[in-house]
Motif scaffolding. Structure first.
Motif, short mmCIF file in Angstrom:
data_model
loop_
_atom_site.label_atom_id
_atom_site.label_comp_id
_atom_site.label_asym_id
_atom_site.label_seq_id
_atom_site.Cartn_x
_atom_site.Cartn_y
_atom_site.Cartn_z
N GLU A 140 0.89 -1.16 -0.21
CA GLU A 140 0.02 -0.23 0.14
C GLU A 140 0.81 1.08 0.27
OE1 GLU A 140 -0.81 2.52 2.68
OE2 GLU A 140 0.95 1.78 3.45
N VAL A 142 0.46 5.55 0.76
CA VAL A 142 -0.21 6.94 0.91
C VAL A 142 1.05 8.05 0.51
CG1 VAL A 142 -1.35 8.63 2.50
CG2 VAL A 142 -1.99 6.05 2.23
N ASP A 143 0.83 8.99 -0.33
CA ASP A 143 1.77 9.82 -0.39
C ASP A 143 1.87 10.97 0.65
OD1 ASP A 143 0.03 12.08 -0.95
OD2 ASP A 143 0.01 11.63 -3.06
N ALA A 145 1.19 14.11 0.94
CA ALA A 145 -0.17 14.79 0.84
C ALA A 145 -1.62 14.20 1.43
CB ALA A 145 -0.34 15.55 -0.54
N GLY A 146 -1.32 12.78 1.43
CA GLY A 146 -2.33 12.06 2.02
C GLY A 146 -3.21 11.21 0.78
N ASN A 147 -2.53 11.42 -0.18
CA ASN A 147 -3.41 10.85 -1.48
C ASN A 147 -2.97 9.35 -1.51
OD1 ASN A 147 -4.33 13.48 -2.40
ND2 ASN A 147 -2.26 13.70 -3.05
N ILE A 148 -3.96 8.51 -1.81
CA ILE A 148 -3.57 6.95 -1.87
C ILE A 148 -2.95 6.83 -3.38
CG2 ILE A 148 -4.73 4.65 -2.07
CD1 ILE A 148 -6.51 5.63 0.02
N SER A 149 -1.68 6.42 -3.36
CA SER A 149 -1.01 6.13 -4.54
C SER A 149 -0.88 4.67 -4.97
CB SER A 149 0.37 6.52 -4.62
OG SER A 149 1.07 6.05 -3.39
N HIS A 178 2.96 7.77 6.08
CA HIS A 178 2.21 9.02 5.91
C HIS A 178 0.76 8.72 6.50
CE1 HIS A 178 5.35 10.69 3.97
NE2 HIS A 178 5.22 10.16 2.85
N ASN A 182 -3.51 10.55 6.07
CA ASN A 182 -4.63 9.77 5.67
C ASN A 182 -4.73 8.64 6.24
OD1 ASN A 182 -6.53 8.29 4.30
ND2 ASN A 182 -6.16 8.98 2.19
N SER A 184 -6.77 5.92 6.54
CA SER A 184 -7.92 5.08 5.96
C SER A 184 -7.05 3.48 5.94
CB SER A 184 -8.55 5.33 4.54
OG SER A 184 -7.35 5.69 3.75
#
Length: 413
Positions: A140, A142-143, A145-149, A178, A182, A184
């Protein structure tokens, strides 16, 4: 002559506002009882390492019986403890696993580039609280900035859970890259573990320390997981056993920063009470110094397993934002860091060594005498107790050397 019937004995009601202060260590448990008229009683009993709550309950029960008091007279229990500290020092915490982002399983072992002894070529960093084969990776990402990559791969999560299940872990720390931005994926992992391993404690890093800095967050979360089963079981048993004495008063636990939290919160985040007992000692010393008009003092708190020291300057307690626990000398200073387990939590600034009255002395392979961190504790205790300990402790040495007053200690204090 016929005797008149005796009236049944009744419990004596105490003035409202009775409070119980408890400090439980690896060797002794100390209790202080005070009520609205400021009358103070104290009691010391041996700790019970198999179930630390037993010592508290037996101490309170003994006091209530002596005073013929009902347990409902107790309005509040304020609690400080070194149980978590001693578990880390003696490596007696839970069998812990770690789930982290793929490629980051060794963050816990790489640590920061800092050693306590610059010129000691033989120095070795402490073994991680989680063995490498119990540090599992999931696919998994998360970058920053909190975006899921990269979405969470359920297959890799199931593989990690199965490995931890096969290893019979009792606690799991989850620390993903990170996750403070985020959470999640951590939340999903936590929910899955709780469903599939319902008897296992779960510590999520975004709940323990939602801050940047991967190593600090991982280390703090792992320590939380390492002591959580011990503290959770202990506080649960304490609450249940107190009910038997009709004591339903709220239990407040002192944090490492000197504040108080409910016992339920302490069970979920025990990392905040790692230095609970030492912090309480410094706060008490500060109050005594204030009343004696001593603005600058050095505090010393020696127990059966550890000895703690701190400084009070101009009446102010020194505090720090990080602390290292479990090393031969636990401190907050960056100058001597690297030999323990880093905690990024607010703490009263305390220096601690793993040596106390019950610390066991031994001769190492080079012929040097070493004292601690292993302690005889309350059971069996020092050899002079006569309860089966065959190893010499600091207390035994003091007895043989004639340093112990046979009548009283510290003037009867």
């Amino acid at each position: 002559m016929k005797k008149s019937p005796t009236k049944p004995e009744t419990m004596t009601p105490l003035p409202s506002g009775m409070r119980v202060g408890v400090d439980i260590g690896g060797t002794f448990t100390d209790l202080v009882f005070t009520n609205a008229d400021q009358h103070l009683d104290k009691l010391k009993v041996p700790s019970t390492p198999d179930d630390y709550s037993r010592a508290i309950v037996s101490g309170i029960e003994k006091y209530l019986s002596q005073k013929n008091i009902d347990g409902e007279s107790i309005d509040e229990i304020v609690h400080a403890t070194t149980v978590a500290t001693n578990a880390i020092l003696e490596r007696k915490g839970a069998r812990t696993g770690l789930i982290t982002t793929k490629g980051f399983r060794d963050v816990l072992e790489l640590r920061r580039i800092r050693i306590p002894f610059s010129y000691d070529l033989n120095w070795q960093k402490p073994a991680p609280l989680v063995d490498r084969f119990l540090r599992c990776e999931v696919n998994e990402r998360v970058d920053a900035a909190g975006n899921i990559s990269t979405p969470l791969d359920k297959s890799s999560l199931q593989d990690a859970i199965q490995r931890l299940r096969d290893a019979s872990v009792t606690s799991v720390a989850v620390c993903l890259l990170h996750s403070y931005m985020n959470p999640s994926h951590e939340q999903e992992i936590g929910e899955t573990i709780r469903n599939e391993l319902p008897d296992v404690y779960v510590s999520l890093s975004h709940e323990v320390l939602p801050e940047i800095k991967e190593f600090e967050r991982t280390s703090t979360t792992v320590v939380n997981a390492y002591v959580a089963p011990l503290i959770g079981h202990y506080l649960d048993e304490l609450r249940e056993n107190l009910k038997r004495l009709s004591v339903s008063a709220p239990i407040l636990v002192m944090q490492s920063n000197g504040g108080l939290i409910p016992s339920v919160t302490a069970s979920k985040q025990p990392v905040t009470i790692i230095e609970s007992g030492p912090a309480a000692g410094v706060i008490a010393a500060a109050e005594v110094a204030r009343k004696g008009n001593y603005p600058n003092v050095i505090t010393l708190d020696m127990g059966g397993t550890t000895t703690k020291a701190s400084i009070i300057e101009q009446g102010e307690i020194l505090r720090a934002g990080e602390y290292e626990v479990g090393s031969p000398v636990s401190v907050s200073s960056r100058l001597v860091r690297g030999s323990g387990y880093l905690l990024r939590i607010p703490v009263v600034d305390i220096s601690e060594v793993g040596a106390g009255g019950g610390s066991i002395a031994q001769v190492d392979t080079a012929g040097a005498v070493r004292v601690g961190p292993r302690s005889a504790g309350a059971d069996p205790g020092p050899a002079c107790y006569g309860f089966g300990n065959q190893y010499p402790t600091v207390t035994d040495a003091n007895l043989v050397l004639g340093y112990l007053n046979p009548d009283s200690l510290a003037g009867g204090a």
